[in-house]
Design a protein around this motif. Structure first.
Motif, PDB file in Angstrom:
ATOM      1  N   THR A 274      -3.714  -3.463   5.296  1.00 33.20           N
ATOM      2  CA  THR A 274      -3.519  -3.049   3.914  1.00 33.20           C
ATOM      3  C   THR A 274      -3.829  -4.207   2.987  1.00 33.20           C
TER       4      THR A 274
ATOM      5  N   THR B 260       3.066  -1.769  10.606  1.00 33.46           N
ATOM      6  CA  THR B 260       2.695  -0.372  10.426  1.00 33.46           C
ATOM      7  C   THR B 260       1.554  -0.289   9.414  1.00 33.46           C
TER       8      THR B 260
ATOM      9  N   ASN C 146       1.721   1.291   6.773  1.00 35.58           N
ATOM     10  CA  ASN C 146       2.350   1.449   5.468  1.00 35.58           C
ATOM     11  C   ASN C 146       2.850   0.121   4.922  1.00 35.58           C
TER      12      ASN C 146
ATOM     13  N   LYS D  92       2.420  -3.232  -4.409  1.00 38.11           N
ATOM     14  CA  LYS D  92       2.634  -1.782  -4.265  1.00 38.11           C
ATOM     15  C   LYS D  92       1.914  -1.019  -5.374  1.00 38.11           C
TER      16      LYS D  92
ATOM     17  N   LYS E 297      -1.804  -1.186  -4.750  1.00 37.98           N
ATOM     18  CA  LYS E 297      -2.179  -0.305  -3.640  1.00 37.98           C
ATOM     19  C   LYS E 297      -2.222   1.150  -4.106  1.00 37.98           C
ATOM     20  N   ASP E 298      -1.168   1.582  -4.815  1.00 37.10           N
ATOM     21  CA  ASP E 298      -1.100   2.965  -5.291  1.00 37.10           C
ATOM     22  C   ASP E 298      -2.214   3.269  -6.288  1.00 37.10           C
TER      23      ASP E 298
END
Length: 167
Positions: A6, A69, A71, A148, A151-152
């Motif tokens: 990520t 993960t 996520n 975050k 990323k979103d």
């Protein structure tokens, strides 16, 4: 895919901004396709950074599965500091100065391949994320919230571009 991937996704498809007074030109650069070797090297480096941060933060083996993960880690003190640590090792964030605008924007695929208006829109989106995250005094939380949001918004921006391509 793991959490560290990520980070790679963000570094390749996104950029971060430190403050509103940062001036960055959005003139597209020629596309610079990454070779398979450089992509593999980047993945290896990111994996090493992730592993180093796990050790530095003394995350027990029994808990690594919660962070290893695809996520984003949980919004916990350890998860927040893990994001901060990896971003620091990648050169995207510094404790004293926050998000590293120039480095990330220049590495951003968006800054290279899109016309000025899309690149500028992306830059403004990033500024919103950083400004919102900068309101938090805790440096780990600030890194986490900025990451975050980025990323979103990156996912949303990519969907919009894909949708516009199809129309």
């Amino acid at each position: 895919m793991k959490f560290f991937l990520t980070i790679i996704t963000i570094s390749i498809f996104a950029s971060l901004v430190t403050s509103d007074d940062t001036t960055i030109t959005t003139t597209p650069l020629p596309p610079a396709p990454a070779s398979p070797e450089s992509q593999q090297s980047r993945i290896r480096d990111s994996r090493n950074h992730f592993d180093e941060c796990i050790k530095e933060l003394n995350i027990p083996d029994s808990e690594i599965k919660y962070y290893n993960t695809p996520n984003l880690p949980e919004d916990t003190p350890i998860g927040n500091c893990l994001v901060k640590c990896v971003m620091e090792k990648e050169g995207f964030f510094e404790t004293d100065t926050g998000f590293q605008v120039e480095k990330l924007y220049k590495e951003s695929m968006f800054s290279r391949i899109f016309r000025d208006d899309l690149s500028g829109q992306f830059l403004e989106m990033i500024k919103e994320c950083v400004q919102s995250a900068d309101e938090n005094q805790n440096v780990c939380k600030r890194a986490y919230l900025g990451f975050k949001c980025l990323k979103d918004k990156n996912e949303q921006f990519s969907r919009e571009i894909q949708k516009n391509k199809l129309n």
